[in-house]
Design a protein around this motif. Structure first.
Motif, short mmCIF file in Angstrom:
data_model
loop_
_atom_site.label_atom_id
_atom_site.label_comp_id
_atom_site.label_asym_id
_atom_site.label_seq_id
_atom_site.Cartn_x
_atom_site.Cartn_y
_atom_site.Cartn_z
N ALA A 22 0.83 -1.19 0.00
CA ALA A 22 0.00 0.00 0.00
C ALA A 22 0.87 1.24 0.00
O ALA A 22 2.03 1.21 0.37
CB ALA A 22 -0.89 -0.02 1.25
N ASP A 276 -1.76 4.90 -10.33
CA ASP A 276 -3.01 5.65 -10.27
C ASP A 276 -2.70 7.09 -10.66
O ASP A 276 -1.68 7.34 -11.31
CB ASP A 276 -3.67 5.54 -8.88
CG ASP A 276 -2.73 5.94 -7.74
OD1 ASP A 276 -1.84 6.80 -7.95
OD2 ASP A 276 -2.88 5.39 -6.63
N ASP A 351 -3.01 -6.75 -8.89
CA ASP A 351 -2.74 -5.76 -7.85
C ASP A 351 -1.54 -6.12 -6.96
O ASP A 351 -1.06 -5.28 -6.21
CB ASP A 351 -3.99 -5.57 -6.98
CG ASP A 351 -4.06 -4.16 -6.41
OD1 ASP A 351 -3.47 -3.24 -7.01
OD2 ASP A 351 -4.71 -3.98 -5.36
N ARG A 352 -1.06 -7.37 -7.07
CA ARG A 352 0.13 -7.73 -6.30
C ARG A 352 1.21 -8.38 -7.16
O ARG A 352 2.17 -8.93 -6.63
CB ARG A 352 -0.25 -8.68 -5.15
CG ARG A 352 -1.07 -8.01 -4.05
CD ARG A 352 -1.29 -8.94 -2.88
NE ARG A 352 -0.05 -9.39 -2.27
CZ ARG A 352 0.01 -10.22 -1.23
NH1 ARG A 352 -1.11 -10.71 -0.72
NH2 ARG A 352 1.16 -10.58 -0.71
N ASP A 385 2.43 -6.90 -0.44
CA ASP A 385 1.19 -6.17 -0.21
C ASP A 385 0.60 -5.76 -1.54
O ASP A 385 1.24 -5.87 -2.58
CB ASP A 385 1.42 -4.94 0.67
CG ASP A 385 1.88 -5.31 2.07
OD1 ASP A 385 3.09 -5.19 2.33
OD2 ASP A 385 1.04 -5.73 2.87
N SER A 386 -0.62 -5.25 -1.49
CA SER A 386 -1.29 -4.81 -2.71
C SER A 386 -0.86 -3.41 -3.11
O SER A 386 -0.52 -2.57 -2.27
CB SER A 386 -2.81 -4.81 -2.51
OG SER A 386 -3.28 -6.13 -2.30
N HIS A 388 -2.99 -1.39 -4.60
CA HIS A 388 -4.19 -0.56 -4.58
C HIS A 388 -4.19 0.31 -5.82
O HIS A 388 -4.46 1.52 -5.76
CB HIS A 388 -4.25 0.27 -3.29
CG HIS A 388 -4.20 -0.56 -2.05
ND1 HIS A 388 -5.23 -1.39 -1.65
CD2 HIS A 388 -3.22 -0.72 -1.12
CE1 HIS A 388 -4.90 -2.02 -0.53
NE2 HIS A 388 -3.69 -1.63 -0.20
N ASP A 390 -5.25 1.83 -9.55
CA ASP A 390 -6.49 2.22 -10.21
C ASP A 390 -7.01 1.01 -11.01
O ASP A 390 -6.25 0.35 -11.72
CB ASP A 390 -6.22 3.39 -11.15
CG ASP A 390 -7.50 3.99 -11.71
OD1 ASP A 390 -8.18 3.32 -12.50
OD2 ASP A 390 -7.82 5.15 -11.36
N LYS A 391 -8.30 0.73 -10.85
CA LYS A 391 -8.86 -0.48 -11.46
C LYS A 391 -8.76 -0.48 -12.98
O LYS A 391 -8.78 -1.55 -13.61
CB LYS A 391 -10.33 -0.64 -11.03
CG LYS A 391 -10.48 -1.06 -9.57
CD LYS A 391 -11.93 -1.25 -9.20
CE LYS A 391 -12.06 -1.85 -7.80
NZ LYS A 391 -11.34 -1.09 -6.79
#
Length: 395
Positions: A22, A276, A351-352, A385-386, A388, A390-391
């Motif tokens: 994160a 992002d 995401d990871r 960790d991820s 996070h 942007d999708k």
């Protein structure tokens, strides 16, 4: 690719997937040890079939057991990557053999490749040459047919727009180059205001050779590009790289720029992509290879500058010289290293998980095995960790 070096040979391909933690406001926070989850390689001696001869300007001198010239175009020097979503990738070859003078017979090209991590192989399944059929380039080109070569541009970074066109970062201007999906230049090269490389025909350089746009990131909505210089502009602080914002709608630089600070002024960046609107993954490396390779890392860089020091906040997410390899995907050791001089490709797989590819500088680099040309290795690594992210970057 750096200017031509007196080093070993290598071509190969390998993809790396890694997970990312994160966001952090800390300038030097770290994630845990990333894990190698996939390895595949494209052999160094891989060529575009039935293509033009290449390497005639290398003097016929053997390097790492490879003697130029070549009957066909080598598939090498991967300096940028785009994910297709079907398991294949577009990879960008750079200027060829290291500089303007020796790369006139190296055709600039985007290759489509398909790594198979089960078989540990990479197939080349297509590709397009970069061309300027409509004469947008204002200076003379090497070839009368206006197929672009490594003496015309040194292409080092790539993003694909929503319409399928490609934005490519060049080091000789430095320029932004806009191509359609067939590789045809759509407009005149766009210079960076007040910055010129030695190869720029306008002269008065204030940037060292081979230090132009090594990284090119795209905002999630595609309206902005962020072009990261590999070198320091004359007069700027040591190790402070300009990260320049470009508006793709207005077709101009916005005047906003951010500072990515190298951990050491002698280091360089290899790639930069967006996570992002505010965060970016940046490859930072030393100039070593093999036994002399020490610093090969991926940072999460935040342009919001939460500690207000005038520089992007940096968080270490992966040390490419210290990847866990419990399944022994990359060898017998429990630790896998990526000891290449130039590592110039990073892509988000989930995401990871990240993919990472080296630039093998064929036929000059030999970071994996002394005396043998490096393959282009594709590795995948999983972060602790991820991201996070942007999708829109996860499809």
């Amino acid at each position: 690719m750096e200017n031509l070096r007196r080093i070993g040979v290598g071509v190969g391909l390998g993809v790396l997937t890694l997970a990312i933690a994160a966001p952090s406001a800390s300038a030097h926070g770290t994630f845990g040890q990333a894990t190698l989850t996939g390895w595949a390689a494209l052999p160094a001696r891989t060529f575009v079939s039935a293509s033009d001869p290449s390497g005639s300007l290398l003097g016929g001198t053997p390097s790492n057991g490879v003697t130029p010239p070549f009957d066909d175009q080598p598939i090498q020097g991967f300096s940028g990557i785009v994910r297709n979503g079907d398991g294949t990738f577009e990879v960008l070859s750079d200027n060829g053999y290291g500089n303007k003078a020796n790369s006139a017979d190296f055709v600039l090209r985007i290759h489509r490749v398909a790594p198979d991590y089960g078989k540990k192989t990479v197939d080349v399944v297509g590709g397009i040459n970069l061309t300027d059929p409509n004469s947008f380039v204002p200076f003379p080109l090497t070839r009368a047919d206006r197929v672009l070569t490594g003496s015309d541009f040194d292409v080092e970074s790539i993003q694909r727009a929503t319409d399928g066109s490609y934005w490519i970062g060049d080091e000789f201007g430095p320029y932004l180059l806009h191509f359609d999906r067939a590789g045809r230049l759509l407009q005149a090269p766009i210079p960076l205001p007040d910055v010129r490389a030695p190869e720029n025909p306008l002269g008065n350089p204030n940037l060292n050779s081979s230090k132009g746009f090594e990284g090119l990131a795209q905002s999630p909505d595609g309206r902005k590009l962020y072009a990261l210089l590999e070198g320091v502009v004359a007069g700027d602080p040591a190790g402070a790289l300009r990260f320049n914002e470009f508006d793709t709608v207005r077709q101009q630089y916005t005047g906003k720029r951010y500072v990515y600070q190298l951990e050491d002024p002698g280091y360089a960046i290899g790639d930069a992509i967006a996570v992002d609107e505010d965060r970016f993954l940046v490859i930072e490396r030393d100039n070593g290879q093999g036994a002399t390779a020490v610093f090969k890392r991926i940072y999460l860089a935040d342009k919001r500058d939460r500690n207000r020091d005038g520089k992007m906040d940096k968080t270490l997410v992966a040390d490419l010289m210290n990847l866990a390899d419990p399944r022994h995907l990359g060898g017998a050791s429990n630790v896998f290293t990526f000891p290449f001089q130039t590592i110039e490709d990073v892509v988000i797989l989930d995401d990871r998980t990240l993919g990472v590819v080296n630039d093998n500088n064929f036929p000059f680099s030999n970071g994996r095995t002394p005396g043998q040309p490096d393959n282009n290795e594709f590795i995948t690594i999983r972060l602790t960790d991820s991201l996070h992210a942007d999708k829109r970057f996860l499809h």
